[in-house]
Write a protein that holds these residues in place. Sequence first.
Motif, mmCIF file in Angstrom:
data_model
loop_
_atom_site.group_PDB
_atom_site.id
_atom_site.type_symbol
_atom_site.label_atom_id
_atom_site.label_comp_id
_atom_site.label_asym_id
_atom_site.label_seq_id
_atom_site.Cartn_x
_atom_site.Cartn_y
_atom_site.Cartn_z
ATOM 1 N N PRO A 1 0.816 -1.212 0.000
ATOM 2 C CA PRO A 1 0.000 0.000 0.000
ATOM 3 C C PRO A 1 0.853 1.267 0.000
ATOM 4 N N GLY A 2 0.529 2.171 -0.929
ATOM 5 C CA GLY A 2 1.252 3.430 -1.051
ATOM 6 C C GLY A 2 2.569 3.325 -1.797
ATOM 7 N N LYS A 3 2.950 2.125 -2.181
ATOM 8 C CA LYS A 3 4.235 1.911 -2.867
ATOM 9 C C LYS A 3 4.066 1.141 -4.170
ATOM 10 N N SER A 4 2.834 1.023 -4.656
ATOM 11 C CA SER A 4 2.613 0.197 -5.854
ATOM 12 C C SER A 4 1.789 0.928 -6.911
ATOM 13 N N GLN A 5 2.091 2.197 -7.114
ATOM 14 C CA GLN A 5 1.339 3.018 -8.060
ATOM 15 C C GLN A 5 1.530 2.589 -9.510
ATOM 16 N N GLY A 37 10.997 -5.226 3.243
ATOM 17 C CA GLY A 37 10.518 -5.625 4.568
ATOM 18 C C GLY A 37 10.287 -4.433 5.467
ATOM 19 N N ASN A 38 11.137 -3.432 5.371
ATOM 20 C CA ASN A 38 10.963 -2.205 6.147
ATOM 21 C C ASN A 38 9.688 -1.480 5.715
ATOM 22 N N HIS A 39 9.441 -1.401 4.418
ATOM 23 C CA HIS A 39 8.203 -0.769 3.935
ATOM 24 C C HIS A 39 6.987 -1.543 4.439
ATOM 25 N N LEU A 40 7.073 -2.870 4.430
ATOM 26 C CA LEU A 40 5.958 -3.688 4.917
ATOM 27 C C LEU A 40 5.703 -3.432 6.400
ATOM 28 N N ALA A 41 6.756 -3.299 7.172
ATOM 29 C CA ALA A 41 6.613 -3.073 8.607
ATOM 30 C C ALA A 41 5.907 -1.759 8.913
ATOM 31 N N ARG A 63 -3.915 -6.401 8.273
ATOM 32 C CA ARG A 63 -4.270 -7.410 7.263
ATOM 33 C C ARG A 63 -3.490 -7.202 5.974
ATOM 34 N N ALA A 64 -3.379 -5.954 5.545
ATOM 35 C CA ALA A 64 -2.612 -5.649 4.325
ATOM 36 C C ALA A 64 -1.141 -5.970 4.536
ATOM 37 N N ARG A 65 -0.632 -5.641 5.719
ATOM 38 C CA ARG A 65 0.780 -5.909 6.034
ATOM 39 C C ARG A 65 1.058 -7.416 5.973
ATOM 40 N N ARG A 66 0.177 -8.200 6.582
ATOM 41 C CA ARG A 66 0.373 -9.657 6.585
ATOM 42 C C ARG A 66 0.257 -10.237 5.182
ATOM 43 N N SER A 67 -0.714 -9.748 4.421
ATOM 44 C CA SER A 67 -0.907 -10.235 3.060
ATOM 45 C C SER A 67 0.340 -9.976 2.204
ATOM 46 N N CYS A 68 0.886 -8.782 2.303
ATOM 47 C CA CYS A 68 2.113 -8.448 1.556
ATOM 48 C C CYS A 68 3.288 -9.289 2.040
ATOM 49 N N ALA A 69 3.381 -9.470 3.354
ATOM 50 C CA ALA A 69 4.481 -10.262 3.908
ATOM 51 C C ALA A 69 4.395 -11.710 3.429
ATOM 52 N N GLU A 70 3.189 -12.245 3.336
ATOM 53 C CA GLU A 70 3.030 -13.612 2.842
ATOM 54 C C GLU A 70 3.414 -13.712 1.366
#
Length: 94
Positions: free
Chosen positions: A16-20, A51-55, A61-68
């Motif tokens: 989110p916010g990094k996939s334009q 990983g830092n952006h994900l954190a 839920r979005a964080r976990r989905s991206c991490a997976e």
Amino acid sequence: MEFVDTSILCNLLEVPGKSQHRKQVIDELKSKRERRDTDLLLPVTAIIETGNHLAQVSDGRARRSCAERLSGVLTNGTRPISRPSWTAAAREAA
């Protein structure tokens, strides 16, 4: 050989916010894969930065989905990025 940088990885994972530019990035990678005109290298620094952006994603839920999705790319070679050679070598050495 081309490096897959953090911005490319973030677009692929839909951070989110990094996939334009997700569609453009995916189309370009698919084209390169079909042409087989270059090898893609995923640097460890891009993984750490992603990983830092994900954190920093506030929605759990979005964080976990991206991490997976990131985990899938790194452990299973989920396309459009194939498994890094160092992962295969580490498994063989174990």
